[in-house]
Design a protein around this motif. Sequence first.
Motif, mmCIF file in Angstrom:
data_model
loop_
_atom_site.group_PDB
_atom_site.id
_atom_site.type_symbol
_atom_site.label_atom_id
_atom_site.label_comp_id
_atom_site.label_asym_id
_atom_site.label_seq_id
_atom_site.Cartn_x
_atom_site.Cartn_y
_atom_site.Cartn_z
ATOM 1 N N GLU A 82 -5.653 -45.258 21.940
ATOM 2 C CA GLU A 82 -5.332 -44.455 21.875
ATOM 3 C C GLU A 82 -5.290 -43.137 22.172
ATOM 4 O O GLU A 82 -4.472 -42.599 23.575
ATOM 5 N N GLN A 83 -6.228 -42.831 22.509
ATOM 6 C CA GLN A 83 -7.230 -41.854 23.653
ATOM 7 C C GLN A 83 -6.894 -42.271 25.364
ATOM 8 O O GLN A 83 -6.369 -41.020 25.790
ATOM 9 N N ASN A 84 -7.186 -43.163 25.671
ATOM 10 C CA ASN A 84 -7.054 -43.557 27.158
ATOM 11 C C ASN A 84 -5.071 -43.601 26.790
ATOM 12 O O ASN A 84 -5.266 -43.292 27.850
ATOM 13 N N GLU A 85 -4.343 -43.582 25.882
ATOM 14 C CA GLU A 85 -3.361 -44.135 26.293
ATOM 15 C C GLU A 85 -2.539 -42.657 26.130
ATOM 16 O O GLU A 85 -1.284 -42.138 27.504
ATOM 17 N N ALA A 86 -2.730 -41.658 25.831
ATOM 18 C CA ALA A 86 -3.022 -40.152 25.753
ATOM 19 C C ALA A 86 -2.591 -39.816 26.951
ATOM 20 O O ALA A 86 -2.568 -38.476 27.254
ATOM 21 N N VAL B 168 -12.866 -52.257 14.786
ATOM 22 C CA VAL B 168 -11.143 -53.005 15.466
ATOM 23 C C VAL B 168 -10.866 -51.196 15.542
ATOM 24 O O VAL B 168 -10.008 -51.037 15.951
ATOM 25 N N ASN B 169 -11.138 -50.603 14.618
ATOM 26 C CA ASN B 169 -10.418 -49.167 14.070
ATOM 27 C C ASN B 169 -10.979 -48.081 15.280
ATOM 28 O O ASN B 169 -10.228 -47.736 15.808
ATOM 29 N N GLU B 170 -12.218 -48.437 15.982
ATOM 30 C CA GLU B 170 -12.782 -47.589 16.692
ATOM 31 C C GLU B 170 -12.018 -48.289 17.846
ATOM 32 O O GLU B 170 -11.623 -46.664 18.504
ATOM 33 N N PHE B 171 -11.814 -49.449 17.890
ATOM 34 C CA PHE B 171 -11.454 -49.840 19.850
ATOM 35 C C PHE B 171 -9.877 -49.255 19.675
ATOM 36 O O PHE B 171 -9.253 -49.184 20.603
ATOM 37 N N LEU B 172 -9.299 -48.779 18.208
ATOM 38 C CA LEU B 172 -7.768 -48.775 18.285
ATOM 39 C C LEU B 172 -7.811 -47.230 18.678
ATOM 40 O O LEU B 172 -6.753 -47.067 19.474
ATOM 41 N N LYS B 173 -8.908 -46.345 17.910
ATOM 42 C CA LYS B 173 -9.079 -45.533 19.075
ATOM 43 C C LYS B 173 -8.803 -44.559 19.979
ATOM 44 O O LYS B 173 -8.291 -44.088 20.248
ATOM 45 N N LYS B 174 -10.179 -45.539 20.536
ATOM 46 C CA LYS B 174 -10.555 -45.819 22.104
ATOM 47 C C LYS B 174 -9.092 -45.807 22.805
ATOM 48 O O LYS B 174 -8.964 -45.278 23.625
#
Length: 152
Positions: free
Chosen positions: A147-151, A139-145
């Motif tokens: 956030e990276q896509n939003e940035a 889940v954390n890896e998914f959330l990080k991806k």
Amino acid sequence: YLLHGNLRESQIRGLYENSNINSYVSTSRGEGFGLPLFEAAQSGLPVVTPYWSGVCDFLSKENITEIEYDMVQVGEDNAQNMMNPESSWCEASVESIKSALREAYVNAGDKLVLAREQSESIKNNFTEQNVNKLYNSIVNEFLKKGEQNEAK
């Protein structure tokens, strides 16, 4: 014997632990995780199944009696608007099923030793704490991806 209807958890566990039952056999075409297989293996019951799909996540190929299979297209007749007819599933070989059942019966003692090894592995590796850690890391890896896509 034919079992039909809903069984309580204690009744199912009683089947896995019954001394008159010497193997759990599954010829599933595409079981996801395979909770009944997991429970049977965790209980120390020898398992006879194709080594494919979700069972590869928790079963060791060395500790089961493997059924050979082919990957075949699901097809229109079997899809029934629930599956992509072009997807594939596991089709267990009838001859291999017969051979695996014979092997499991003839070598029941050896299979029980392997099943106990499998059971210990499952009990050690699939604790609630270990599964929660794995789930949280995914889940954390998914959330990080995300956030990276939003940035971007």
